[in-house]
Design a protein around this motif. Structure first.
Motif, PDB file in Angstrom:
ATOM      1  N   MET A 162       1.357  -1.049   0.049  1.00 17.07           N
ATOM      2  CA  MET A 162       0.261   0.315   0.252  1.00 17.07           C
ATOM      3  C   MET A 162       0.856   0.966   0.059  1.00 17.07           C
ATOM      4  N   PHE A 163       1.947   1.201   0.742  1.00 12.44           N
ATOM      5  CA  PHE A 163       2.994   2.552   0.933  1.00 12.44           C
ATOM      6  C   PHE A 163       4.140   2.682   1.150  1.00 12.44           C
ATOM      7  N   GLY A 164       4.848   1.104  -0.069  1.00 15.58           N
ATOM      8  CA  GLY A 164       6.578   0.950   0.077  1.00 15.58           C
ATOM      9  C   GLY A 164       6.820   0.707   1.475  1.00 15.58           C
ATOM     10  N   VAL A 165       8.290   1.677   1.512  1.00 12.02           N
ATOM     11  CA  VAL A 165       8.833   1.538   1.976  1.00 12.02           C
ATOM     12  C   VAL A 165       8.926   2.782   3.545  1.00 12.02           C
ATOM     13  N   GLU A 166       8.013   3.935   2.959  1.00 11.35           N
ATOM     14  CA  GLU A 166       8.708   4.671   3.655  1.00 11.35           C
ATOM     15  C   GLU A 166       6.901   4.089   4.976  1.00 11.35           C
ATOM     16  N   CYS A 167       8.291   5.059   6.486  1.00  5.94           N
ATOM     17  CA  CYS A 167       7.496   4.066   7.988  1.00  5.94           C
ATOM     18  C   CYS A 167       6.744   5.318   8.738  1.00  5.94           C
ATOM     19  N   ALA A 168       5.837   4.618   9.556  1.00  6.30           N
ATOM     20  CA  ALA A 168       5.145   5.926   9.868  1.00  6.30           C
ATOM     21  C   ALA A 168       5.724   5.490  11.943  1.00  6.30           C
ATOM     22  N   ASP A 169       6.587   6.292  11.832  1.00  8.56           N
ATOM     23  CA  ASP A 169       7.187   5.728  13.916  1.00  8.56           C
ATOM     24  C   ASP A 169       6.232   5.669  14.546  1.00  8.56           C
ATOM     25  N   ASN A 170       5.515   6.180  14.913  1.00  9.77           N
ATOM     26  CA  ASN A 170       4.116   6.369  15.032  1.00  9.77           C
ATOM     27  C   ASN A 170       3.171   5.249  15.474  1.00  9.77           C
ATOM     28  N   LEU A 171       2.728   5.031  14.334  1.00  9.93           N
ATOM     29  CA  LEU A 171       1.472   3.292  14.543  1.00  9.93           C
ATOM     30  C   LEU A 171       2.525   2.477  14.604  1.00  9.93           C
ATOM     31  N   TYR A 172       1.675   1.276  15.793  1.00 10.27           N
ATOM     32  CA  TYR A 172       2.233   0.069  16.083  1.00 10.27           C
ATOM     33  C   TYR A 172       1.128  -0.620  15.515  1.00 10.27           C
TER      34      TYR A 172
END
Length: 376
Positions: free
Chosen positions: A138-148
């Motif tokens: 869905m989003f590639g490998v760009e991470c949201a650090d505050n999504l758990y």
């Protein structure tokens, strides 16, 4: 002017395309959000006489400053306990992942502005390997650090509330908790499919949510029987919807269709009917159309005057209601009426204009106005 900008064109964003009704927006939030949000009012009701009831008179009600309710997604999702309902394999989990990612990143969902915050997604019907494949597609490998994420959790009678409470203590900026699905956290046995049982399970979740004033989004399934009212298709009794603050129903005419209709009803937002389409290549839902335009609240002369009063070289102000009346010559109100008017519209003042308001008790009641700075 700050807070008066309206989105007028589709906002390009990761995993979200299209446009929908415009809403007012600002990106400011209370700096110490958890301390402010985790209290329901500056004054609690007290016992009245010998009845044992905790009551508040109408004057006390109007003189109380309640914590402003800040949307999670403007015009779409607000603080509270919501059901997100759809048939199995209709695409609910893909939308949950899309919503979680956008809130964690602060990226507009379609054209709806998003208030950034930490997100906890209890993906209780998945495993981590499947989540990895789904999210990277869905989003590639760009991470949201505050999504758990968590793939296991206790049921409500085993201590789910304590697990969530510990998470919120560790993440003070948490805004959204997704429970996927309700069946995984409800008690086993008993009269769970009675109206009282259904009402009780959502009430327990709502009691926890009301304490912390976040958004608790609970995924659930529809029943097989068709109905003219899509909300009658929620599996179980009307007790589920009756106890919740609102619900989202995602349904298709045919399971193989890419398009779906999302019906939305809630206490803090207008009813909506959206048509969305699933992009099978990117595995995200795109906005297609809305049946009706979102109702726009007309400008409030008092809030307009407050907004103009806090000009560039005066971002904060503190004083009595009488002093504020003198600063607003075009607003013909008595001091006590002005104070009560502001008490009742503090959420609108914050959400539409980015101005925090409080009315402190003390030797002399003082009004506090502060234009908040944008948070990255």
């Amino acid at each position: 002017m700050m807070g008066k900008m309206k989105t007028t064109a589709p906002v390009s964003s990761v995993g979200a395309d299209g446009a929908q009704p415009n809403v007012k927006n600002h990106n400011e939030i209370i700096a110490n959000s958890q301390e402010q949000i985790n209290q329901q009012a500056t004054k609690n009701p007290e016992k009245s006489g010998n009845s044992g009831l905790h009551t508040m008179s109408m004057p006390e009600l109007y003189d109380t400053v309640f914590v402003p309710r800040v949307p999670i997604v403007d015009g779409f999702l607000y603080g509270g306990t919501y059901l997100f309902v759809g048939a199995p394999k209709v695409g609910k989990s893909f939308f949950m992942a899309q919503l979680a990612y956008h809130v964690a990143m602060g990226i507009p969902l379609w054209d709806y502005p998003v208030r950034k915050g930490t997100v906890l997604y209890l993906a209780l019907e998945d495993d981590y390997a499947r989540l990895q494949r789904r999210l990277s597609g869905m989003f590639g490998v760009e991470c949201a650090d505050n999504l758990y994420f968590a793939t296991q959790a206790k049921t409500l009678n085993e201590g789910l509330d304590r697990q969530l409470e510990e998470f919120l203590k560790e993440h003070k900026d948490a805004r959204l908790v997704i429970i996927d699905t309700l069946q995984k956290v409800r008690e086993v046995g008993g009269d769970r499919y009675s109206y009282s049982g259904d009402y009780e399970i959502v009430t327990k979740l709502k009691s926890f949510n009301d304490k912390y004033s976040i958004c608790l989004l609970v995924v659930h399934h529809t029943r097989k029987l068709e109905s003219e009212d899509s909300f009658d298709m929620i599996s179980g009794t009307n007790g589920l919807l009756g106890a919740a603050d609102g619900a989202f129903i995602m349904h298709k005419k045919k399971r193989t269709d890419n398009k779906a209709v999302m019906d939305i009803v809630g206490r803090d937002q207008p009813d909506q009917e959206l048509t969305i389409e699933f992009d099978r290549e990117r595995c995200v839902w795109k906005f297609k159309k809305a049946e009706t335009e979102l109702w726009k609240q007309p400008p409030n002369p008092l809030l307009e005057a407050i907004n103009a009063f806090l000009i560039e070289d005066r971002q904060e102000w503190e004083g009595t209601a009488t002093e504020l009346v003198k600063q607003l010559p075009d607003i013909q109100l008595q001091a006590n009426v002005l104070s009560r008017r502001l008490n009742t519209v503090n959420s609108q003042l914050l959400n539409d204009y980015g101005i925090f308001y409080d009315n402190k008790r003390g030797h002399e009641r003082k009004i506090i106005l502060k234009r908040l700075e944008a948070k990255e």
